[in-house]
Design an enzyme around this catalytic site. Structure first.
Site, short mmCIF file in Angstrom:
data_model
loop_
_atom_site.label_atom_id
_atom_site.label_comp_id
_atom_site.label_asym_id
_atom_site.label_seq_id
_atom_site.Cartn_x
_atom_site.Cartn_y
_atom_site.Cartn_z
N SER A 135 104.97 -17.05 8.72
CA SER A 135 105.56 -18.24 9.34
C SER A 135 107.05 -18.08 9.64
O SER A 135 107.79 -17.47 8.86
CB SER A 135 105.37 -19.42 8.38
OG SER A 135 106.19 -20.50 8.74
N GLU B 26 109.00 -20.28 9.15
CA GLU B 26 109.65 -20.98 8.03
C GLU B 26 110.33 -19.95 7.09
O GLU B 26 111.26 -20.29 6.37
CB GLU B 26 108.60 -21.81 7.29
CG GLU B 26 109.10 -22.73 6.20
CD GLU B 26 109.90 -23.94 6.66
OE1 GLU B 26 109.87 -24.29 7.86
OE2 GLU B 26 110.58 -24.54 5.83
N TYR C 242 107.34 -23.68 0.18
CA TYR C 242 106.36 -23.13 1.13
C TYR C 242 106.89 -21.84 1.76
O TYR C 242 106.18 -20.83 1.83
CB TYR C 242 106.07 -24.17 2.22
CG TYR C 242 105.31 -23.64 3.42
CD1 TYR C 242 103.91 -23.57 3.41
CD2 TYR C 242 105.97 -23.20 4.57
CE1 TYR C 242 103.21 -23.07 4.51
CE2 TYR C 242 105.28 -22.71 5.67
CZ TYR C 242 103.91 -22.64 5.63
OH TYR C 242 103.22 -22.15 6.71
P1 NAP Z 1 96.09 -26.36 8.54
O1 NAP Z 1 95.57 -27.12 9.72
O2 NAP Z 1 96.83 -27.10 7.48
O3 NAP Z 1 94.82 -25.63 7.87
C1 NAP Z 1 94.90 -25.07 6.59
C2 NAP Z 1 93.52 -24.61 6.18
O4 NAP Z 1 93.60 -24.01 4.88
C3 NAP Z 1 92.45 -25.71 6.07
O5 NAP Z 1 91.25 -25.24 6.58
C4 NAP Z 1 92.34 -25.93 4.57
O6 NAP Z 1 91.07 -26.41 4.16
C5 NAP Z 1 92.52 -24.50 4.09
N1 NAP Z 1 92.86 -24.41 2.67
C6 NAP Z 1 93.87 -25.03 2.02
N2 NAP Z 1 93.89 -24.68 0.73
C7 NAP Z 1 92.85 -23.82 0.54
C8 NAP Z 1 92.35 -23.12 -0.57
N3 NAP Z 1 92.88 -23.24 -1.79
N4 NAP Z 1 91.29 -22.30 -0.39
C9 NAP Z 1 90.71 -22.18 0.83
N5 NAP Z 1 91.13 -22.84 1.92
C10 NAP Z 1 92.20 -23.64 1.78
O7 NAP Z 1 97.02 -25.17 9.01
P2 NAP Z 1 97.20 -24.51 10.49
O8 NAP Z 1 98.24 -25.27 11.22
O9 NAP Z 1 95.86 -24.30 11.08
O10 NAP Z 1 97.86 -23.12 10.10
C11 NAP Z 1 97.05 -21.98 9.79
C12 NAP Z 1 97.87 -21.01 8.95
O11 NAP Z 1 99.01 -20.60 9.68
C13 NAP Z 1 98.41 -21.58 7.64
O12 NAP Z 1 98.43 -20.54 6.71
C14 NAP Z 1 99.83 -21.99 7.98
O13 NAP Z 1 100.62 -22.01 6.82
C15 NAP Z 1 100.21 -20.89 8.94
N6 NAP Z 1 101.21 -21.22 9.95
C16 NAP Z 1 101.06 -22.33 10.72
C17 NAP Z 1 101.98 -22.60 11.71
C18 NAP Z 1 101.84 -23.83 12.59
O14 NAP Z 1 102.83 -24.19 13.24
N7 NAP Z 1 100.66 -24.42 12.67
C19 NAP Z 1 103.06 -21.73 11.92
C20 NAP Z 1 103.15 -20.59 11.13
C21 NAP Z 1 102.22 -20.33 10.15
P3 NAP Z 1 90.76 -27.99 3.92
O15 NAP Z 1 90.26 -28.50 5.26
O16 NAP Z 1 89.72 -27.96 2.88
O17 NAP Z 1 92.03 -28.64 3.51
O1 G4F Z 2 106.11 -30.84 11.79
P1 G4F Z 2 106.79 -30.38 10.56
O2 G4F Z 2 106.33 -30.97 9.28
O3 G4F Z 2 106.72 -28.80 10.59
P2 G4F Z 2 107.56 -27.65 9.85
O4 G4F Z 2 108.20 -28.14 8.60
O5 G4F Z 2 108.45 -27.03 10.87
O6 G4F Z 2 106.41 -26.64 9.42
C1 G4F Z 2 105.37 -26.26 10.33
O7 G4F Z 2 105.78 -25.11 11.02
C2 G4F Z 2 105.94 -23.94 10.20
C3 G4F Z 2 106.40 -22.81 11.12
O8 G4F Z 2 107.79 -22.81 11.22
C4 G4F Z 2 104.61 -23.64 9.54
F1 G4F Z 2 104.70 -22.50 8.81
C5 G4F Z 2 104.19 -24.80 8.66
O9 G4F Z 2 102.91 -24.53 8.09
C6 G4F Z 2 104.09 -26.05 9.53
O10 G4F Z 2 103.00 -25.87 10.43
O11 G4F Z 2 108.37 -30.71 10.68
C7 G4F Z 2 109.13 -30.28 11.79
C8 G4F Z 2 110.53 -30.89 11.71
C9 G4F Z 2 111.23 -30.71 10.35
O12 G4F Z 2 112.57 -30.36 10.59
C10 G4F Z 2 111.18 -32.09 9.71
O13 G4F Z 2 112.26 -32.37 8.84
O14 G4F Z 2 110.42 -32.30 11.91
C11 G4F Z 2 111.27 -32.96 10.96
N1 G4F Z 2 110.77 -34.32 10.75
C12 G4F Z 2 111.49 -35.45 11.03
N2 G4F Z 2 110.78 -36.53 10.69
C13 G4F Z 2 109.60 -34.68 10.25
C14 G4F Z 2 109.59 -36.09 10.21
N3 G4F Z 2 108.53 -33.94 9.85
C15 G4F Z 2 107.45 -34.60 9.41
N4 G4F Z 2 106.36 -33.89 9.04
N5 G4F Z 2 107.40 -35.98 9.33
C16 G4F Z 2 108.44 -36.76 9.71
O15 G4F Z 2 108.40 -37.99 9.65
#
Ligand code: NAP
Ligand code: G4F
Length: 321
Positions: free
Chosen positions: A123, A125, A147
């Site tokens: 990520s 992050e 995280y």
């Molecule tokens: P997500 O929608 O939150 O999906 C997370 C998945 O992980 C869900 O299927 C959840 O299952 C499963 N899970 C959680 N805890 C588990 C456990 N203990 N054992 C097995 N499965 C488990 O996340 P996403 O946005 O698709 O992201 C996919 C991956 O990319 C994650 O690793 C995230 O951290 C990473 N990532 C995401 C972003 C982004 O912007 N989306 C960016 C960079 C990296 P349940 O349905 O049972 O909860």
């Molecule tokens: O949507 P967010 O919660 O995503 P964040 O923290 O960037 O993390 C996501 O992206 C990561 C990749 O860089 C992934 F690895 C991670 O798993 C996840 O998918 O927040 C985005 C921004 C933050 O700066 C937060 O402080 O939005 C700001 N924010 C402002 N108000 C808020 C809110 N975020 C959330 N969730 N809720 C609010 O009300």
């Protein structure tokens, strides 16, 4: 027929990746953890096409069994406690799942069939308090949340297994990517969902935290292709996947409310509850290595993404109304 095991199959990326691999004629297996209620909403349209295996990243034996049962060519580790804000409330749990979960899965692969190709969902992050902009594969890491720290462990253990055991283990450093299937707690979907509810008279206001933070937002459907491409290369490497554009949360709000003809300033209020103990102020990726080596580039831009998410929420919520 190639075989793939996806952890995190019920999540946003898991659902798009499953679709993508099925279209490429893969046999797709999904690791699913036990839950009192089904969480298959994102993959309901793929019913009957995915084979589910029950397991949990916290349970090593279940991972070994999942590998033995699915006999995959490729494993995509997408499972995680992925919500940054929750990682301060449950830091140890987040480390167990998001950090140590990766090494449990790598060990399961190493002990069963080390020739299996492995993808780790790293990520942006991990860049946290960014040391340079834009961020590349060479930018030093400085995570700002439990995280981010857990993801950094998972990232380095993936590199370490590649170097120690010559395993094909690749790590995609993905910047934020969103879609209509994004969880409602993440800021983009929280905004589009609330804007539509306000438009439909179902809600009156939207409470948010920091509107100044900047993110490089892309579309999940585009990003899963990059995951697959990483596992089709001759050598396993790590890649930044991003759009190269950055926008503030305020700009996202303005665009989403604008799609509905609403003036966001009348409805959005700041609330301390949604501020974080430490913030990642600015993310902007440089994915030129992926463009050059994987021939990957994003197709959906910022405004198309906002529109797609607003339109989907409008359709869903109008129907439910
Ligand atoms: P997500 O929608 O939150 O999906 C997370 C998945 O992980 C869900 O299927 C959840 O299952 C499963 N899970 C959680 N805890 C588990 C456990 N203990 N054992 C097995 N499965 C488990 O996340 P996403 O946005 O698709 O992201 C996919 C991956 O990319 C994650 O690793 C995230 O951290 C990473 N990532 C995401 C972003 C982004 O912007 N989306 C960016 C960079 C990296 P349940 O349905 O049972 O909860
Ligand atoms: O949507 P967010 O919660 O995503 P964040 O923290 O960037 O993390 C996501 O992206 C990561 C990749 O860089 C992934 F690895 C991670 O798993 C996840 O998918 O927040 C985005 C921004 C933050 O700066 C937060 O402080 O939005 C700001 N924010 C402002 N108000 C808020 C809110 N975020 C959330 N969730 N809720 C609010 O009300």
């Amino acid at each position: 027929m190639k075989r793939a095991l996806i952890t995190g199959i019920t999540g946003q990326d898991g659902s798009y990746l499953a679709e993508f691999l099925l279209a490429k004629k893969y046999k797709v297996f999904g690791l699913e953890r036990r839950s009192s209620q089904s969480k298959r909403e994102n993959i309901a349209h793929l019913a009957g096409k995915i084979e589910f295996i029950s397991g949990d990243l916290l349970d090593e034996a279940s991972l070994i069994r999942a590998i033995n049962q699915s006999e995959p060519d490729e494993v995509y580790n997408l499972a995680a406690q992925s919500f940054v804000a929750a990682s301060w409330k449950q830091p140890v749990y987040t480390s167990e799942v998001t950090g140590l979960g990766a090494v449990r899965l790598l060990e399961a692969i190493r002990q069963t069939d080390p020739k299996i190709k492995f993808y780790q969902a790293s990520s942006s992050e991990m860049f946290g308090k960014v040391q340079e902009t834009p961020q590349t594969e060479k930018t030093p890491f400085y995570p700002r949340s439990p995280y981010g720290v857990a993801k950094l462990y998972a990232h380095w253990i993936t590199v370490n297994y590649r170097e120690s055991y010559n395993m094909f283990a690749a790590s995609g450093i993905l910047f934020n990517h969103e879609s209509p299937r994004r969880g409602l707690e993440f800021v983009t979907r929280k905004i589009t969902n609330a804007a539509v509810k306000i438009k439909l008279g179902m809600e009156k206001e939207l409470l948010l935290g920091n509107l100044d933070s900047k993110r490089d937002w892309g579309f999940s459907g585009d990003y899963v292709e990059a995951m697959w491409l990483m596992l089709q290369q001759k050598e396993a490497r790590d890649y930044v996947i991003s759009t190269g554009e950055t926008h503030t949360v305020r700009e996202f709000v303005e665009a989403a409310f604008g799609e509905l003809g609403l003036d966001w300033k009348k409805y959005v209020k700041m609330n301390k509850e949604f501020m974080r103990p430490a913030e990642v102020d600015l993310l902007k990726g440089d994915s030129s290595k992926a463009a050059k080596e994987l021939k990957w580039k994003p197709k959906v831009n910022f405004h198309q993404l906002v529109k797609m998410m607003v339109e989907n929420d409008l359709k869903q919520l109008s129907n439910s109304k």
